[in-house]
Design a protein around this motif. Sequence first.
Motif, PDB file in Angstrom:
ATOM      1  N   VAL A  99       0.822  -1.206   0.000  1.00  0.00           N
ATOM      2  CA  VAL A  99       0.000   0.000   0.000  1.00  0.00           C
ATOM      3  C   VAL A  99       0.859   1.260   0.000  1.00  0.00           C
ATOM      4  O   VAL A  99       0.434   2.317  -0.495  1.00  0.00           O
ATOM      5  CB  VAL A  99      -0.983  -0.010   1.192  1.00  0.00           C
ATOM      6  N   ILE A 100       2.077   1.184   0.518  1.00  0.00           N
ATOM      7  CA  ILE A 100       2.983   2.334   0.464  1.00  0.00           C
ATOM      8  C   ILE A 100       3.258   2.738  -0.982  1.00  0.00           C
ATOM      9  O   ILE A 100       3.430   3.910  -1.310  1.00  0.00           O
ATOM     10  CB  ILE A 100       4.295   2.020   1.220  1.00  0.00           C
ATOM     11  N   TRP A 101       3.256   1.726  -1.870  1.00  0.00           N
ATOM     12  CA  TRP A 101       3.522   1.996  -3.276  1.00  0.00           C
ATOM     13  C   TRP A 101       2.388   2.758  -3.949  1.00  0.00           C
ATOM     14  O   TRP A 101       2.583   3.325  -5.037  1.00  0.00           O
ATOM     15  CB  TRP A 101       3.819   0.695  -4.024  1.00  0.00           C
ATOM     16  N   VAL A 102       1.209   2.810  -3.336  1.00  0.00           N
ATOM     17  CA  VAL A 102       0.125   3.619  -3.884  1.00  0.00           C
ATOM     18  C   VAL A 102       0.530   5.091  -3.904  1.00  0.00           C
ATOM     19  O   VAL A 102       0.215   5.830  -4.845  1.00  0.00           O
ATOM     20  CB  VAL A 102      -1.171   3.413  -3.069  1.00  0.00           C
ATOM     21  N   THR A 103       1.251   5.521  -2.876  1.00  0.00           N
ATOM     22  CA  THR A 103       1.773   6.886  -2.836  1.00  0.00           C
ATOM     23  C   THR A 103       3.106   6.996  -3.570  1.00  0.00           C
ATOM     24  O   THR A 103       3.327   7.934  -4.342  1.00  0.00           O
ATOM     25  CB  THR A 103       1.938   7.351  -1.379  1.00  0.00           C
ATOM     26  N   SER A 104       3.999   6.039  -3.344  1.00  0.00           N
ATOM     27  CA  SER A 104       5.344   6.103  -3.944  1.00  0.00           C
ATOM     28  C   SER A 104       5.276   6.116  -5.472  1.00  0.00           C
ATOM     29  O   SER A 104       6.000   6.870  -6.128  1.00  0.00           O
ATOM     30  CB  SER A 104       6.184   4.912  -3.477  1.00  0.00           C
TER      31      SER A 104
END
Length: 503
Positions: free
Chosen positions: A46-51
């Motif tokens: 889910v961090i990759w949704v922003t990254s």
Amino acid sequence: MENVARPWPALWSLVIGFFMILIDTTIVSVANPSIMEGLGTDINAVIWVTSAYLLAYAVPLLITGRLGDRFGPKKLYLLGLVVFTLASLWCGLAGDIQSLITARVLQGLGAAIMTPQTMAVITRIFPPDRRGAAMGLWGATAGMATLVGPILGGILVDSLGWEWIFFINVPVGIVGFILAWRFVPSLSTHPHRFDIPGVLLSAVGLFLLVFGIQEGETYNWGTIAGPLSVWSLIIAGIVVLAGFIAWQRFNKGEPLLPLDLFRDRNFSLANIGITTVGFTVTAFGLPLIFYYQMVRGMTPTQSALMMVPMALISGGLAPVVGRIIDRVNPKYITSGGLVLMAVALVWNSVLMHPDTPILLFLLPSAVLGFANAGIWAPLSSTATRNLPSRQAGAGSGVYNTTRQIGAVLGSAAIAVLIQSRLAAELPAGPGGESMEFSGRLPEALHEGFSTAMGQSILLPAAVILVGAAVALFFAKPKAVNGWGAQHAPSAGAKAPEGAPRAG
């Protein structure tokens, strides 16, 4: 002359899209837990949704700024808005995390196409000595978006679900497209020859650098896979970007990045200043929100509402400051605003104890509002004042790229510092490992956690003081003579049909 009879409707039309894309850099943070639950995924995914969004947004800015010079900022802005709006619809309809991340990449690309065009249009339709008020609105939009994102995100997630932080962009994007189509003028274009080696070098270098910094914490600043490490990516990115600069210096054709932009002292200094602002605005929110939620037990919406004084004061004062800087030397307002931001952050640090009356935090929030009002417009106006028309897009691309790199650095640095301060201030878990928490902390840990967050917020306070020192070296704005003649289409420029003629 490229001035238009009604520049303000054009600016307001652009502000709608600009506000929307900047909100999407912050709005997702409060929705991450809901996205994890809704799509059945883990924190690393889910961090990759922003990254993914930030990476796709930051890397192409130099290129998309130059494309605006070549094909016209209005065409590029409308194209980017279509891409962004359709990608937002895809995000809301995504049924799994991989689909959402892919849609966010496309959304970031749309944002990268749009962003430089907003600043380039302002530079080309407002004379330098009347640009301050326009940049005041642009700056208020940038400042407000970083504050409204978490508030709006909290309300939408709590009431309608995480999908609606993306669905809301669709009607806004449609309205923004109609207004921009109607009110933004078709400005003259210039027959640039595209620097393909420069495009490749800048894209690869920025990708390696931004990815390395952004994901460093994920991999504990060590090995990613096999011989590939975080630091090898960062160093490789710096080397490739150095090669890009060298190519721009010796390229006999037309470079992607005209290095003579940096001969203007104010442009160079303003880029350093906006880097420190990007760093600080991104970094200071994390320890503050952690304190509000994990020590004081606030919901995401409640913690975001603590920023309301900052949002209201910043939004109300920024246009006023914009009008003032057309008449006075902006360096004093800029450096004053940057110092005020440092004061507010130190004040927050001092207040961060478990038993501090929560309403006291509204005072430094208000000071941050005054600070924001004195930062965005003077910095952007100073950066663009001397930009020639044919390089407005390139200059805007550089300015927005440095802001985004500052934001990535701020995000990475504050994550590392928070982790180290928590390790120092909180007891280790069984076996000596550092403890991890979710939700509200046990009361016995409140003081140590508050201390760690208070210490962490001093880093962005120190960085913004560097920006204040840099702003003191701004040169006094020069008198504007013959701006209309300077901005008339050159002999080699292509003027669009119906474009205003120089009179």
